[in-house]
Design a protein around this motif. Sequence first.
Motif, PDB file in Angstrom:
ATOM      1  N   LEU A  18      63.354 -45.274 -17.878  1.00 64.47           N
ATOM      2  CA  LEU A  18      62.452 -45.517 -16.754  1.00 64.47           C
ATOM      3  C   LEU A  18      61.015 -45.181 -17.147  1.00 64.47           C
ATOM      4  CD1 LEU A  18      64.522 -44.084 -13.768  1.00 64.47           C
ATOM      5  CD2 LEU A  18      64.338 -46.452 -14.523  1.00 64.47           C
ATOM      6  N   PRO A  19      60.026 -45.571 -16.337  1.00 65.92           N
ATOM      7  CA  PRO A  19      58.632 -45.234 -16.639  1.00 65.92           C
ATOM      8  C   PRO A  19      58.403 -43.719 -16.602  1.00 65.92           C
ATOM      9  CG  PRO A  19      58.767 -46.986 -15.000  1.00 65.92           C
ATOM     10  CD  PRO A  19      60.153 -46.448 -15.167  1.00 65.92           C
ATOM     11  N   ALA A  20      57.261 -43.302 -17.132  1.00 64.67           N
ATOM     12  CA  ALA A  20      56.914 -41.880 -17.206  1.00 64.67           C
ATOM     13  C   ALA A  20      56.147 -41.442 -15.967  1.00 64.67           C
ATOM     14  CB  ALA A  20      56.080 -41.612 -18.448  1.00 64.67           C
ATOM     15  N   VAL A 165      59.925 -38.719 -18.669  1.00 63.13           N
ATOM     16  CA  VAL A 165      60.591 -39.898 -18.106  1.00 63.13           C
ATOM     17  C   VAL A 165      61.012 -39.579 -16.676  1.00 63.13           C
ATOM     18  CG1 VAL A 165      62.500 -41.523 -18.347  1.00 63.13           C
ATOM     19  CG2 VAL A 165      61.380 -40.589 -20.393  1.00 63.13           C
ATOM     20  N   ARG A 166      60.765 -40.522 -15.783  1.00 62.90           N
ATOM     21  CA  ARG A 166      61.048 -40.295 -14.369  1.00 62.90           C
ATOM     22  C   ARG A 166      62.534 -40.046 -14.133  1.00 62.90           C
ATOM     23  NH1 ARG A 166      62.457 -43.541 -10.292  1.00 62.90           N
ATOM     24  NH2 ARG A 166      61.996 -45.529 -11.301  1.00 62.90           N
ATOM     25  N   THR A 167      62.831 -39.159 -13.176  1.00 66.96           N
ATOM     26  CA  THR A 167      64.217 -38.876 -12.801  1.00 66.96           C
ATOM     27  C   THR A 167      64.875 -40.116 -12.206  1.00 66.96           C
ATOM     28  OG1 THR A 167      63.725 -36.548 -12.361  1.00 66.96           O
ATOM     29  CG2 THR A 167      65.702 -37.450 -11.340  1.00 66.96           C
ATOM     30  N   VAL A 168      66.085 -40.404 -12.650  1.00 68.12           N
ATOM     31  CA  VAL A 168      66.823 -41.558 -12.144  1.00 68.12           C
ATOM     32  C   VAL A 168      67.333 -41.265 -10.735  1.00 68.12           C
ATOM     33  CG1 VAL A 168      68.722 -43.152 -12.578  1.00 68.12           C
ATOM     34  CG2 VAL A 168      67.552 -42.047 -14.509  1.00 68.12           C
ATOM     35  N   GLU A 209      69.172 -37.898  -9.606  1.00 71.70           N
ATOM     36  CA  GLU A 209      69.119 -37.541  -8.185  1.00 71.70           C
ATOM     37  C   GLU A 209      70.050 -38.450  -7.387  1.00 71.70           C
ATOM     38  OE1 GLU A 209      65.974 -37.706  -4.426  1.00 71.70           O
ATOM     39  OE2 GLU A 209      65.254 -37.992  -6.476  1.00 71.70           O
ATOM     40  N   PRO A 210      71.096 -37.906  -6.768  1.00 72.10           N
ATOM     41  CA  PRO A 210      72.007 -38.738  -5.990  1.00 72.10           C
ATOM     42  C   PRO A 210      71.448 -39.034  -4.600  1.00 72.10           C
ATOM     43  CG  PRO A 210      72.791 -36.474  -5.989  1.00 72.10           C
ATOM     44  CD  PRO A 210      71.555 -36.497  -6.840  1.00 72.10           C
ATOM     45  N   LEU A 211      71.651 -40.248  -4.142  1.00 78.40           N
ATOM     46  CA  LEU A 211      71.303 -40.663  -2.779  1.00 78.40           C
ATOM     47  C   LEU A 211      72.598 -41.074  -2.091  1.00 78.40           C
ATOM     48  CD1 LEU A 211      68.190 -42.886  -3.629  1.00 78.40           C
ATOM     49  CD2 LEU A 211      68.223 -40.482  -2.983  1.00 78.40           C
ATOM     50  N   MET A 212      73.017 -40.285  -1.131  1.00 80.93           N
ATOM     51  CA  MET A 212      74.311 -40.494  -0.486  1.00 80.93           C
ATOM     52  C   MET A 212      74.202 -41.581   0.580  1.00 80.93           C
ATOM     53  SD  MET A 212      76.378 -38.135  -1.857  1.00 80.93           S
ATOM     54  CE  MET A 212      77.597 -37.460  -0.728  1.00 80.93           C
TER      55      MET A 212
END
Length: 402
Positions: A18-20, A165-168, A209-212
């Motif tokens: 991913l982007p920074a 790197v950005r967190t997924v 990072e989870p998105l429920m």
Amino acid sequence: MISIDQAQAIILDTVSPLPAEDVSLLAALGRVAAEDLTALWDIPLADYSAMDGYAFAAASGTDLAVSGFLPAGGTHETPVPTGSAVKIMTGAVIPPGCDTVVPIEDVVAGEGHISIRDRVTPGMNIRRRGEDVVRGDLVIPAGTLLRPSEIGMITSLGRTSVSVVRTVRAAVLSTGDELLDAGTVPRPGQVINSNSYAVAAQVRDSGAEPLMLGIARDEREIIRGKLEEGLAADLLITTGGVSVGDRDLVKELLVELGGEIRFWQVSMKPGKPVAFAVVRGKPVFALPGNPVAAMVSFEQFVRPALLKMAGHSRIFRPVVKAVLQEAVKNPGKRPHLVRGAVELTGGRYRVVSTGNQSSGRISSLTRSNGLMVLPPDASLAAGDEVDVQLLDRSFEMGPFAP
């Protein structure tokens, strides 16, 4: 069906880092550097004392007059005369005229003078300028995982933030009419939605990072709406609805949303009915609904993708040779990933299965810390070696006596 290796290759050929983004140093812990970090000055900036003691010229002898005191952070501008010493604290700059530091405990101190008890070696107990890092050195290259030691080093470079790197962000959705929200009491035919929490925990354990998204009932428009919502994330994970039943709608709806199914069904047990798709440029993993199958599939396919997207270079769990403590068989035609308890003793790994290997037995995973990889048509005896994928570090305290 394709093999596990083929499926992994397809996935990793599809996803990219991913982007920074710039973050504070503490927020960078566990992230991957997106820039090369070079030193703007020498570390240390000068010759420093490595001890609380006395600084002097080694040629001065062993009986010295004490001509001053130098605390940490202090400097001494005038040269120290031959035959004299300066009491110095750890971290203070070595005064001009001095080339040696002797620890306090190695001298006999009197009024205004000291006697050195042990042999002196010129240069002893001095941290030299630039002995750690020299100005212009590449200290931390892009792609480095930032651990506490790297955070400390970046701080020493004078930085307060760093590009990483950005967190997924990974959306997690479970499908099925039988599912209930956590905290409710099930009746016969109903199941608590453990998949969402287990998979979300795996996402977080992978550094993402989870998105429920909760539960989607087995109705086209409900599932479609949840899939649309999940496509706002960087990656979407579903569980259930990916097999061949009348209400297994996930693959069909992914195609309706403009997606391309890159593969469906992998030669593995558990986890055969797993699909990978790309929808609007977003990777989508449709995992089986059985809890163990979902978690084992995640380990093989989703985790490596998350780590690559986060910029990691090491994306696979380690695989070791372990000595079987029991006989095991795989009479099937697919590789069987058997939950096992692993221990490292005497420099060797040993492993035993965690019992019944049904895809619905979550307890078999709670007792495991590795997956034995049994080839098709395998029949192995106790004492044989088997490949084991290590899932965590708890194998260091396994079930066997040393």
